[in-house]
Each structure stands twice: as structure tokens, then as C-alpha cells.
Design a protein around this motif. Structure first.
Motif, PDB file in Angstrom:
ATOM      1  N   LEU A 107     -27.839 -38.590 -34.970  1.00 16.16           N
ATOM      2  CA  LEU A 107     -28.110 -38.982 -36.402  1.00 16.16           C
ATOM      3  C   LEU A 107     -28.759 -38.306 -37.232  1.00 16.16           C
ATOM      4  N   ARG A 108     -30.095 -38.126 -37.126  1.00 20.46           N
ATOM      5  CA  ARG A 108     -30.770 -37.537 -38.007  1.00 20.46           C
ATOM      6  C   ARG A 108     -30.512 -35.825 -38.437  1.00 20.46           C
ATOM      7  N   GLN A 109     -28.664 -35.187 -37.792  1.00 19.75           N
ATOM      8  CA  GLN A 109     -28.684 -34.068 -38.380  1.00 19.75           C
ATOM      9  C   GLN A 109     -27.333 -34.543 -39.186  1.00 19.75           C
ATOM     10  N   ALA A 110     -26.704 -36.148 -38.767  1.00 16.03           N
ATOM     11  CA  ALA A 110     -25.655 -36.050 -39.198  1.00 16.03           C
ATOM     12  C   ALA A 110     -25.897 -36.947 -40.977  1.00 16.03           C
ATOM     13  N   TYR A 111     -27.230 -37.127 -40.913  1.00 14.25           N
ATOM     14  CA  TYR A 111     -27.952 -38.110 -42.404  1.00 14.25           C
ATOM     15  C   TYR A 111     -28.518 -37.090 -43.397  1.00 14.25           C
ATOM     16  N   ASP A 112     -29.143 -36.008 -42.477  1.00 13.77           N
ATOM     17  CA  ASP A 112     -30.190 -34.804 -42.810  1.00 13.77           C
ATOM     18  C   ASP A 112     -29.323 -34.588 -44.198  1.00 13.77           C
ATOM     19  N   SER A 113     -29.819 -34.690 -45.829  1.00 13.17           N
ATOM     20  CA  SER A 113     -29.878 -33.678 -46.656  1.00 13.17           C
ATOM     21  C   SER A 113     -30.427 -32.810 -47.914  1.00 13.17           C
ATOM     22  N   ILE A 114     -31.621 -32.691 -46.650  1.00 12.74           N
ATOM     23  CA  ILE A 114     -32.838 -31.836 -47.232  1.00 12.74           C
ATOM     24  C   ILE A 114     -32.771 -30.115 -46.765  1.00 12.74           C
ATOM     25  N   TRP A 115     -32.829 -30.949 -45.102  1.00 15.34           N
ATOM     26  CA  TRP A 115     -33.384 -29.763 -44.568  1.00 15.34           C
ATOM     27  C   TRP A 115     -32.490 -28.976 -44.078  1.00 15.34           C
ATOM     28  N   GLY A 116     -31.615 -29.555 -43.472  1.00 14.28           N
ATOM     29  CA  GLY A 116     -30.529 -28.340 -42.917  1.00 14.28           C
ATOM     30  C   GLY A 116     -30.359 -27.719 -41.444  1.00 14.28           C
ATOM     31  N   ILE A 117     -31.832 -28.111 -40.677  1.00 11.67           N
ATOM     32  CA  ILE A 117     -31.471 -27.759 -40.045  1.00 11.67           C
ATOM     33  C   ILE A 117     -32.792 -28.662 -38.268  1.00 11.67           C
ATOM     34  N   LEU A 118     -32.308 -29.897 -38.085  1.00 15.76           N
ATOM     35  CA  LEU A 118     -33.424 -30.992 -37.957  1.00 15.76           C
ATOM     36  C   LEU A 118     -32.064 -30.702 -36.447  1.00 15.76           C
ATOM     37  N   ASP A 119     -32.357 -29.952 -35.749  1.00 22.29           N
ATOM     38  CA  ASP A 119     -32.209 -30.296 -34.878  1.00 22.29           C
ATOM     39  C   ASP A 119     -32.582 -29.792 -33.476  1.00 22.29           C
ATOM     40  N   GLU A 120     -32.800 -30.270 -32.122  1.00 19.97           N
ATOM     41  CA  GLU A 120     -33.354 -30.968 -31.470  1.00 19.97           C
ATOM     42  C   GLU A 120     -33.969 -29.402 -31.165  1.00 19.97           C
ATOM     43  N   LYS A 121     -34.138 -28.360 -31.513  1.00 19.57           N
ATOM     44  CA  LYS A 121     -35.727 -27.148 -31.856  1.00 19.57           C
ATOM     45  C   LYS A 121     -36.641 -28.257 -32.478  1.00 19.57           C
ATOM     46  N   LEU A 152     -26.466 -53.246 -37.858  1.00 19.47           N
ATOM     47  CA  LEU A 152     -26.188 -53.763 -39.403  1.00 19.47           C
ATOM     48  C   LEU A 152     -25.642 -52.685 -39.437  1.00 19.47           C
ATOM     49  N   GLN A 153     -25.020 -51.399 -39.548  1.00 20.86           N
ATOM     50  CA  GLN A 153     -23.248 -50.930 -39.748  1.00 20.86           C
ATOM     51  C   GLN A 153     -22.974 -52.546 -39.853  1.00 20.86           C
ATOM     52  N   ALA A 154     -22.643 -52.585 -38.247  1.00 16.65           N
ATOM     53  CA  ALA A 154     -21.422 -53.919 -37.893  1.00 16.65           C
ATOM     54  C   ALA A 154     -21.476 -54.979 -38.427  1.00 16.65           C
ATOM     55  N   LEU A 155     -22.409 -55.104 -39.711  1.00 17.63           N
ATOM     56  CA  LEU A 155     -22.194 -56.637 -40.838  1.00 17.63           C
ATOM     57  C   LEU A 155     -21.622 -55.783 -41.704  1.00 17.63           C
ATOM     58  N   ASN A 156     -21.816 -54.612 -41.721  1.00 18.13           N
ATOM     59  CA  ASN A 156     -21.326 -54.269 -43.342  1.00 18.13           C
ATOM     60  C   ASN A 156     -22.665 -53.723 -44.160  1.00 18.13           C
ATOM     61  N   ALA A 157     -23.902 -53.750 -43.534  1.00 19.44           N
ATOM     62  CA  ALA A 157     -24.416 -54.145 -44.693  1.00 19.44           C
ATOM     63  C   ALA A 157     -24.827 -52.582 -45.687  1.00 19.44           C
ATOM     64  N   ASP A 158     -25.141 -52.334 -46.471  1.00 17.46           N
ATOM     65  CA  ASP A 158     -25.134 -51.847 -47.261  1.00 17.46           C
ATOM     66  C   ASP A 158     -26.318 -50.644 -46.930  1.00 17.46           C
ATOM     67  N   PHE A 159     -26.738 -49.767 -46.693  1.00 21.36           N
ATOM     68  CA  PHE A 159     -27.496 -48.356 -46.704  1.00 21.36           C
ATOM     69  C   PHE A 159     -27.881 -47.078 -47.848  1.00 21.36           C
ATOM     70  N   VAL A 160     -29.300 -47.331 -48.137  1.00 19.65           N
ATOM     71  CA  VAL A 160     -29.705 -46.259 -49.284  1.00 19.65           C
ATOM     72  C   VAL A 160     -30.180 -44.881 -48.783  1.00 19.65           C
ATOM     73  N   GLN A 161     -29.626 -43.280 -49.455  1.00 22.17           N
ATOM     74  CA  GLN A 161     -30.773 -42.210 -49.071  1.00 22.17           C
ATOM     75  C   GLN A 161     -31.188 -42.383 -47.652  1.00 22.17           C
ATOM     76  N   MET A 162     -30.207 -42.388 -47.012  1.00 20.40           N
ATOM     77  CA  MET A 162     -29.842 -41.912 -45.636  1.00 20.40           C
ATOM     78  C   MET A 162     -30.610 -40.455 -45.133  1.00 20.40           C
ATOM     79  N   GLY A 163     -29.886 -39.522 -46.427  1.00 21.44           N
ATOM     80  CA  GLY A 163     -30.540 -38.655 -45.672  1.00 21.44           C
ATOM     81  C   GLY A 163     -31.821 -38.105 -45.974  1.00 21.44           C
ATOM     82  N   ASN A 164     -33.008 -39.135 -46.804  1.00 26.94           N
ATOM     83  CA  ASN A 164     -33.613 -38.273 -46.778  1.00 26.94           C
ATOM     84  C   ASN A 164     -34.767 -38.277 -45.751  1.00 26.94           C
ATOM     85  N   ILE A 165     -34.919 -37.755 -45.289  1.00 21.72           N
ATOM     86  CA  ILE A 165     -36.100 -37.333 -43.812  1.00 21.72           C
ATOM     87  C   ILE A 165     -37.399 -36.821 -43.618  1.00 21.72           C
TER      88      ILE A 165
END
Ligand code: ADP
Length: 595
Positions: A333-347, A364-377
Motif C-alpha cells: 500500500l505504501r509503495q502504491a500511494y507514495d508520491s514523495i520518496w519512490g523507494i519505500l520497499d521492505e528494505k 472506507l473504500q467500500a463505501l466510496n469514501a473520499d481520500f486525500v493526499q494518500m501519497g504524503n508519507i
């Protein structure tokens, strides 16, 4: 002669007793990845037939808040299964492994063949019956935000059920150092600190590159001080103004410290309140929420959870609070969303507890909830090199320590933003640094860091090094002594009495405490570690959850790390716990009072 004989007899009896005990009990001290060298001591006693009669954990130096459960549960599990090969305790894998390894080592050192005891025995757990429960409010997650919400809902008249998937409360919150940024606006102390609610607001927005929602940020900073008072009313103790400090990446000295050990005080306090209200509060551990239920109009009306034995638990409620925390332990999940680092693998390790897997996102996705700034890790430059954890960190606050790389050189502003400090660290050899400080805050070495560990303990466990001179310290760190000595001499020029205006720090640091010149000196190694997922579900100032069409999902509330849009691209140190108290309280109140 008689006397001598009786002494010999007594001695012989004592010897037999010692041999009898020595025959069946075996003790070993082993290392743990968390507590370091010699952190765990166990004793195992075998019955005459070679089965495990008893196991005790005599000492465990792992992080308080994590280590208690395996110390309690594993001995009983080993006796029940008559096996050393039992499941580790969820959320405490490293401590569990150390205890299991300790028992094995104790027996093997004593010459016992452990082959039979290493066999895995299936323990068949009978599945409990499915059940349906009723509540006014159901809270998912018993971390900081969830328990604040649960108590606040109860205080507003609701009957509350909290479900927690792990065997214990606390989530990531209990692993934090306990610092809470809060300003009592216009108080004498705030004025003395040159601080105000508005300055906290501005720094929070600016520190997150103005991506945070101004209304949510204002709600956070305006209610943080009151939040601390609320915990005091519940019985929690805090240190006074003298202890207010600037936590790493906090950008201003406005962090209050609990009087007890790090964040554990929150859970002692919340736990006491829950225990004192058995009629209205029910905390269910080992109970994992799977789905949020909605009625025909789309309003939330309960949850479906899986109980400890795999049974299905349906909880019908007027409203639902989601406080499931973040997803820093979910690498995919963190690799899928990350928009800052580009290197968040298990290492890249994480400071988080094992349950931080983003379950709330899925539900929450199952209820079509809105998500913001998921890439900000958010990453921190402060992870333990073996585990990524925050504990074991030798530092107290920002003003008394520096960071040096493997060459013994400073490389950045140690009083800066968390993202900047982490980027600077990634640019160093092996992304590895040492925190260096002197004895100012450890006059004897028996004083504790922010995690309840004394400097002496950290040194003894090999998690920090200590030396009377900087040259010796450099040798223990494995960095060139002449570089470390020169680095600290240069740094000390800026410390109290330095002329920053005419001779600014080369890395732009402006916060300097006393010089690092009071031996013995300490150094502890640290690496980058994934810390906080700042994006999440979109809420309003009442913690109501938006759907993707910008409409409110009725009777659904969220608080804590599962929410997004408060901290922007970079959270200030000390703002997360404030977030759990402030928004947890609001979510609980909203959920209790909704129609
Ligand atoms: P915050 O206080 O910001 O909400 P924490 O990490 O302290 O974050 O707490 C989140 C809690 O939610 C953790 O204790 C975690 O184990 C729990 N949790 C996460 N997913 C679930 C789930 N599906 N069911 C029940 N509890 C959950």
C-alpha cells in the motif's frame, strides 16, 4: 564430631537440593533485536518426564508497552503445548522470538535434546458461536484516537463498543515518545515562549507546504491545550512548563511531556476510565473489523468483525467511528500511494506496530469514501538500525544533539523539518548517521530518554556508545576522530553565546542549546524509517466522513492517522498525539450526538 557430622549432613542435603533444582531448571540470557545485548533472561523447568513444567521470563529489556504481552502469554503457551515452537504474539514478534530463542538456548546449554520440544503442536481452538451485539457507538481501533473517541462518546451519553484487532490496546500511539504540541493562547508561558495558537497554526500549515486543510488545522491547534486538560481530568499526569521542549521536527518548543513513561500514560488513563464504566463501555481485543455496515439510505449502522476464534461478530450501532490508524507497515500500500520518496520497499523499515496495515482504507473504500493526499508519507531519520523503531534513541530534544555521518561530519540542519532531515540522511553513506550529545541531560547516565530507557542501559545493550573524550567516542563509533573533534568545535562556536547573525550555521540551523563539551559523551546510530501516513480519508471539523461526491456519509466518523488533509506534506513532530486527542474527542462526541 557430632557437630561436624551434622554440618556435613546439612551440606549434603543442600547439595542435593541444588542438584535437584539444577537438574530441571535451565536459565539463559539472550540478545533481542529491540533491547540489544543480553536483553532477555528466561528460565525453563522440565518435569521428570521431560515435558515443559514452567517457563518464566526473568528479565526483558525490550520496549515497555510491547514486551509485556509476550512475557505473559508465551510461557503459558509453551507449557500448554509442551513445545518451544509456538506462535509469536501478534505485534510483538521480535520480543517473542527472543523469548523462544532464550528457552531453546537454556535447554541446549544444559545439554537437553530439544528435537521433540521443537515440534509444532497444533492447538485446536474451538470456534465460539457467532454473535450480534448492540451499541450506540462502535469504534474501530483502540489506539490513541479510538480510545479518546470511545471515552468522549461515553461522556456524551453513548453506550460504546470498541473493537481492536491486536491482543492489546495502543497501536502506534503507545510507541510514540509522548510529546504533544499545545499552546495555551495568551498565557504567560506562551508569551515567554514567543508562541501562540496562531503561530502553531501557521507553522503546521507552512511545515506541510500549505497542503493541510486550514479549518482542520485550526481545529487541531485551537483544541490541543484543552485536550491535554481533558486527559488531566481523566487522571493523566503531565510534566510542567519546565519540561516543554522541541521534539524532532517540531519546529518550536511547544511539546508537553506526560509525567509517566512516554505514551503509556494515555492508555493507563483511558484503560482506567473504561474499567470504571463496565455498563457503558466494552473493549473487545483480538476482534478485527472487516466491514462497515450501512442501511438503505447509505448511513453507517454497525460493523462486521471477526472474533478471536474466527467467529463472526455483528455489532449494530447508531454510528461508527473509524480509528484504525495508518498503513506504514503495509509495504504494498505504501509503495502504491507514495508520491514523495519512490523507494519505500521492505528494505526501508518502519517505526510502526504490526497492525498498521491500512484496514480502514479498505473498509472506507467500500463505501466510496473520499481520500486525500494518500501519497504524503512521512519518514523520520531516527530509526533503530536493526528494527526501525523509535525506541533506543539517545536524544532528548533538538537543542542538545547533532547528527554526524560515517565520516564524523555534520551534514544538515538537525532542527529542520522531518522530510528535509530524512532527505539529508538518505544522501549520506549507507543512509546512516550518529546522534551525538554530551552529559548535560544525562548527568549520571541513569536518567531516561523519551522512551524510559536510561543512557547506561542503552550503552550496556550496545545501542549507544559512551566515552570520556570525543577521540574515544569517535573510535567507538568508527568515525575519524579528527573530523568529529573539528565538527563539534565548529558546532560549539554557535552554541549559547555564539554570534549567529554574523556567523550563521553553515546548514542554517538556528536552535542551539549548550555546547557539546561536558563529558562523558554519547552517540547512537540511526537510519531512515517510515513513520506516519499523512494522507487518509477526508473529514470535516466534526470528523464526519465525505464520499467521493463531496457528500457526507451519515453516521460515519473518522479520527487519527486514518484521516488525511491535516498535516499536509510534512507533519510537525508533536502534532500526531495532539491529533489523536483533539479529533478523537470530536469524533466521539459527534458519533454520540448524531441522530
Ligand atoms: P490512531 O490513534 O492515530 O488512530 P493508532 O495506530 O494508535 O492510530 O491506533 C489504531 C488502532 O487501530 C491500532 O491499535 C490497530 O491495531 C487498530 N486497528 C487497525 N485495523 C483494525 C481493524 N480492522 N479492526 C480493529 N482494529 C484495528
Amino acid at each position: 564430631m557430632k557437630k561436624i557430622l551434622s554440618v556435613i549432613l546439612a551440606l549434603a542435603l543442600m547439595m542435593t537440593a541444588v542438584l535437584a533444582v539444577a537438574d530441571t531448571s535451565y536459565t539463559a540470557t539472550v540478545d533481542s533485536q529491540i533491547g540489544g545485548v543480553g536483553a532477555v533472561t528466561v528460565t525453563v523447568t522440565l518435569a521428570d518426564d521431560g515435558s515443559i513444567a514452567a517457563v518464566t521470563v526473568d528479565e526483558c529489556k525490550d520496549t515497555p508497552g510491547i514486551c509485556e504481552l509476550p512475557c505473559e502469554q508465551l510461557p503459558a503457551a509453551m507449557v500448554a503445548a509442551n513445545s518451544i515452537n509456538v506462535d509469536t504474539v501478534a505485534g510483538a514478534t521480535l520480543t517473542s522470538n527472543a523469548i523462544l530463542a532464550g528457552v531453546k538456548a537454556a535447554l541446549e546449554n544444559g545439554g537437553v535434546d530439544t528435537t521433540a520440544l521443537m515440534e509444532k503442536k497444533e492447538i485446536v481452538v474451538e470456534k465460539a458461536a457467532d454473535e450480534t451485539l448492540e451499541a450506540d457507538v462502535v469504534v474501530i481501533g483502540a489506539g490513541g484516537a479510538g480510545l479518546a473517541a470511545a471515552i468522549s462518546a461515553e461522556q456524551n451519553g453513548a453506550k460504546v463498543i470498541v473493537v481492536e484487532k491486536m491482543p492489546k490496546v495502543g497501536g502506534n500511539t503507545i510507541l510514540a515518545g509522548g510529546a504533544v504540541n499545545a499552546v495555551e493562547d495568551r498565557s504567560e508561558f506562551a508569551i515567554k515562549q514567543n508562541d501562540s495558537v496562531y503561530w502553531h497554526y501557521w507553522q503546521t500549515l507552512n511545515g506541510g507546504d500549505w497542503q493541510g486543510d486550514p479549518e482542520l488545522v485550526m481545529t487541531l491547534v485551537e483544541n490541543a491545550y484543552d485536550g491535554i486538560q481533558w486527559t488531566k481530568e481523566l487522571g493523566m499526569e503531565w510534566l510542567g512548563e519546565d519540561a516543554v521542549f522541541m521534539v524532532s521536527g517540531g519546529l518550536w518548543p511547544r511539546a508537553w511531556k506526560p509525567a509517566g513513561m512516554a505514551s503509556a500514560g494515555f492508555f493507563e488513563t483511558y484503560g482506567k476510565y473504561i474499567d470504571a464504566h463496565p455498563e457503558t463501555m466494552n473493549l473487545m481485543l483480538n476482534t478485527k473489523a472487516e466491514k462497515i455496515l450501512t442501511d438503505a439510505s447509505g448511513a453507517a449502522c454497525g460493523i462486521i468483525a471477526t472474533g478471536e476464534t474466527g467467529n463472526t461478530i455483528t455489532i449494530n450501532a447508531k454510528s461508527v467511528v473509524v480509528a484504525t490508524g495508518g498503513f506504514a507497515k503495509n509495504v504494498a500500500l505504501r509503495q502504491a500511494y507514495d508520491s514523495i520518496w519512490g523507494i519505500l520497499d521492505e528494505k526501508v523499515m518502519s517505526t510502526n506496530h504490526e497492525g498498521a496495515t491500512g484496514d480502514g482504507v479498505k473498509m472506507l473504500q467500500a463505501l466510496n469514501a473520499d481520500f486525500v493526499q494518500m501519497g504524503n508519507i512521512q519518514l523520520l531519520p531516527l530509526g533503530d538500525p536493526k528494527t526501525g523503531s523509535l525506541s533506543g534513541n539517545i536524544e532528548h530534544g533538538v537543542d542538545t544533539r547533532i547528527f554526524v555521518n560515517k565520516s564524523g561530519l555534520r551534514y544538515g540542519n538537525e532542527a529542520g523539518r522531518r522530510d528535509d532531515m530524512t532527505r539529508d540522511l538518505f544522501a549520506q553513506e549507507d543512509a546512516y548517521m550518529w546522534i551525538v550529545m554530551d552529559s548535560d541531560t544525562y548527568p549520571t547516565g541513569d536518567e531516561v530518554n523519551n522512551f524510559g530507557e536510561t543512557a547506561n542501559q542503552l550503552v550496556e545493550a550496545g545501542r549507544a556508545v559512551k566515552a570520556d573524550t570525543l577521540e574515544e567516542l569517535a573510535e567507538k563509533m568508527g568515525v575519524p576522530a579528527e573530523n568529529l573533534v573539528a565538527t563539534i568545535a565548529e558546532y560549539n562556536r554557535h552554541c549559547i553565546g555564539g554570534d549567529l547573525e554574523n556567523q550563521p550555521d553553515e546548514f542554517g540551523r538556528t536552535l542551539f542549546g549548550p555546547a557539546i563539551d561536558n563529558g562523558p559523551f554519547y552517540a547512537g546510530a540511526r537510519v531512515p524509517t517510515v513513520h506516519h501516513t499523512m494522507g487518509g480519508v477526508r473529514i470535516d471539523t466534526q470528523c464526519r466522513v465525505y464520499n467521493e461526491n463531496g457528500e457526507i456519509i451519515e453516521n460515519l466518523y473518522a479520527a487519527g492517522e486514518v484521516t488525511g488533509g491535516i498535516h499536509g506534506s510534512n507533519r510537525l513532530g508533536g502534532n500526531a498525539l495532539a491529533d489523536t486527542i483533539v479529533f478523537g474527542r470530536i469524533a466521539g462526541e459527534s458519533a454520540a450526538l448524531c441522530k
